[in-house]
Enzyme design. Structure first.
Site, PDB file in Angstrom:
ATOM      1  N   GLU A  94       0.827  -1.019   0.065  1.00  0.00           N
ATOM      2  CA  GLU A  94      -0.119   0.463  -0.330  1.00  0.00           C
ATOM      3  C   GLU A  94       0.546   1.895   0.187  1.00  0.00           C
ATOM      4  OE1 GLU A  94      -2.727  -0.121   3.142  1.00  0.00           O
ATOM      5  OE2 GLU A  94      -3.852  -2.184   2.333  1.00  0.00           O
ATOM      6  N   HIS A  99       8.921  -1.119   2.830  1.00  0.00           N
ATOM      7  CA  HIS A  99       9.008  -1.346   3.854  1.00  0.00           C
ATOM      8  C   HIS A  99      10.080  -2.629   4.730  1.00  0.00           C
ATOM      9  CE1 HIS A  99       5.424  -0.784   2.746  1.00  0.00           C
ATOM     10  NE2 HIS A  99       4.674  -1.518   4.195  1.00  0.00           N
TER      11      HIS A  99
END
Ligand code: AMP
Length: 113
Positions: A94, A99
């Protein structure tokens, strides 16, 4: 570039920062799925795993070593934890800034996918 994780890295918006060095930052996920849910990001903007280049090999290593450090700081190193990197559309990524999710503090569900 309008990137929410770049803004956290650059102190332009608040984040619950746990770790910051020359290469990576770690901060708490705003919507935790477990008692401990930390995101580890490169300080420089990289879209995803797919965008890493061979020159980023050192950075990739720093990110993994930060996982170990966060697990120690969160007291989940011995109990165990899950490490997830969502990548691209099918991976349900998203936020388009690479990450690593470090998730622990409770037993994870067995299945993936
Ligand atoms: P992903 O689907 O892997 O891209 O996950 C993005 C993660 O970023 C989600 O778990 C969100 O809860 C988290 N997130 C989004 N915005 C923020 C923010 N401002 N601070 C911390 N975590 C965030």
């Amino acid at each position: 570039m309008d990137c929410i994780f770049c803004k956290i890295v650059n102190d332009e918006i608040p984040g619950q920062l746990l770790l910051r060095d020359e290469y990576v930052c770690a901060f708490r996920d705003i919507n935790p799925v477990a008692p401990s849910h930390v995101l580890i990001v490169p300080n420089k903007h990289v879209d995803s795993i797919d965008s890493l280049s061979t020159e980023d090999a050192g950075l990739a290593g720093k990110l993994l070593l930060a996982v170990k450090e966060i697990a120690r700081m969160e007291n989940i190193a011995s109990s165990g934890y899950r490490v997830i990197v969502n990548n691209g559309v099918d991976g349900h990524q998203e936020v388009q800034h690479l990450h690593i999710h470090v998730i622990g503090g409770a037993p994870m569900q067995h299945q993936l996918g």
